[in-house]
Design a protein around this motif. Sequence first.
Motif, PDB file in Angstrom:
ATOM      1  N   VAL A 199       0.848  -1.198   0.000  1.00  0.00           N
ATOM      2  CA  VAL A 199       0.000   0.000   0.000  1.00  0.00           C
ATOM      3  C   VAL A 199       0.885   1.250   0.000  1.00  0.00           C
ATOM      4  N   ILE A 200       2.032   1.161   0.665  1.00  0.00           N
ATOM      5  CA  ILE A 200       2.970   2.287   0.687  1.00  0.00           C
ATOM      6  C   ILE A 200       3.428   2.614  -0.727  1.00  0.00           C
ATOM      7  N   ASP A 201       3.660   1.575  -1.549  1.00  0.00           N
ATOM      8  CA  ASP A 201       4.056   1.797  -2.943  1.00  0.00           C
ATOM      9  C   ASP A 201       3.006   2.623  -3.679  1.00  0.00           C
ATOM     10  N   GLY A 202       1.734   2.310  -3.415  1.00  0.00           N
ATOM     11  CA  GLY A 202       0.656   3.050  -4.067  1.00  0.00           C
ATOM     12  C   GLY A 202       0.616   4.505  -3.654  1.00  0.00           C
ATOM     13  N   HIS A 203       0.807   4.763  -2.360  1.00  0.00           N
ATOM     14  CA  HIS A 203       0.833   6.146  -1.874  1.00  0.00           C
ATOM     15  C   HIS A 203       1.962   6.932  -2.551  1.00  0.00           C
ATOM     16  N   ILE A 204       3.126   6.307  -2.645  1.00  0.00           N
ATOM     17  CA  ILE A 204       4.282   6.999  -3.221  1.00  0.00           C
ATOM     18  C   ILE A 204       4.089   7.221  -4.725  1.00  0.00           C
TER      19      ILE A 204
END
Length: 229
Positions: A199-204
């Motif tokens: 999910v962090i990848d998506g935010h970034i």
Amino acid sequence: MKMKKRILLVEDNEYYAKNLQKELEDQGFEVTYIASPVDAVAQYVKEPYDIVVSDYRMKEMDGIKMFSILKGINPAVKSIILTAFPEEDIEIQALEVNVDQYLSKDKSFHVTIKYIEDLLNKEIIQKGDSGYKLISKEDNLIIDTGKRQVYKNDVPVEVTKKEYELLVLFLENRGIALSREMIADKLWTKEIEKVELRVIDGHIKRLRAKLGIYSISSVRGYGYKWKGL
């Protein structure tokens, strides 16, 4: 008169240390050379230094252990580890304690000093009475932490709470590789917020697209790093 930048050099190889010290002093730096990491910690407590440069392999403790102690004293200490035997697992350990640079001693003194100068020139925080500003010149970004406002090309931009927190985290840790686990620990409360690391990848990804950011680079198999100025 401009004050000299002060470097604490920690190295138990006297021949290497004396030669590096001379090169640094020839470039206008004020260098304190200490062979013992234990003595270096005591010295750091007594006097302020702009940056600490240390060998990795030393008898009393290794450079990573020493920097973990120094980061407890001053989390913002600028740090470089030098090693004659660079190893990936050691480099990961250095990243995990937020060492800024992990360099091989195979590099020339000229290149090593360029790394030191680059790290010293990274002034990322402008503090004021109410909050402070985080600035990225390359991406034309300003974050006013007092107002919790992000500016792109001097124009206010709306970002989500998590996008704002990610920007602050990266800019306060510029040049430091942050693992996905570290980002999750910093920005998500485990007890009430479940987060899959991807999910962090998506935010970034969304943050890069929204603000046209090129300074957030991927560290393969680890996380992310803000590389720009």
